[in-house]
Design a protein around this motif. Structure first.
Motif: not given
Length: 85
Positions: A19-22, A36-42, A67-70
């Protein structure tokens, strides 16, 4: 604590057991840009709760340098206030 720039909203993001603040930015009908995201996998499931209490679920499309896209599981309607905020 300073407010985020116009068009950017603080959010609580749940993904990969974290759980992160972004920050949510680049809102479109089909998804959000996140900062401000942690490392995530597509492909990972992701959940976003805005400060307003609205919750969204989807999956990670891309990740690069905090950075990430959802992609949203349910697209926003054309008159959704998030698209006009």
């Amino acid at each position: 604590q300073t407010s985020p720039p116009r068009g950017i909203q603080t959010a609580l993001v749940m993904a990969a057991g974290l759980k992160v603040r972004a920050f949510v930015r680049d809102v479109s009908a089909g998804g959000f840009g996140l900062e401000q995201m942690p490392v995530l996998d597509p492909g990972q499931p992701i959940s976003v709760e805005l400060e307003t209490g609205r919750r969204f679920t989807g999956s990670v499309v891309w990740y690069k340098s905090g950075r990430a896209g959802m992609r949203l599981n349910r697209a926003l309607t054309p008159n959704d206030p998030l698209l006009w905020g």
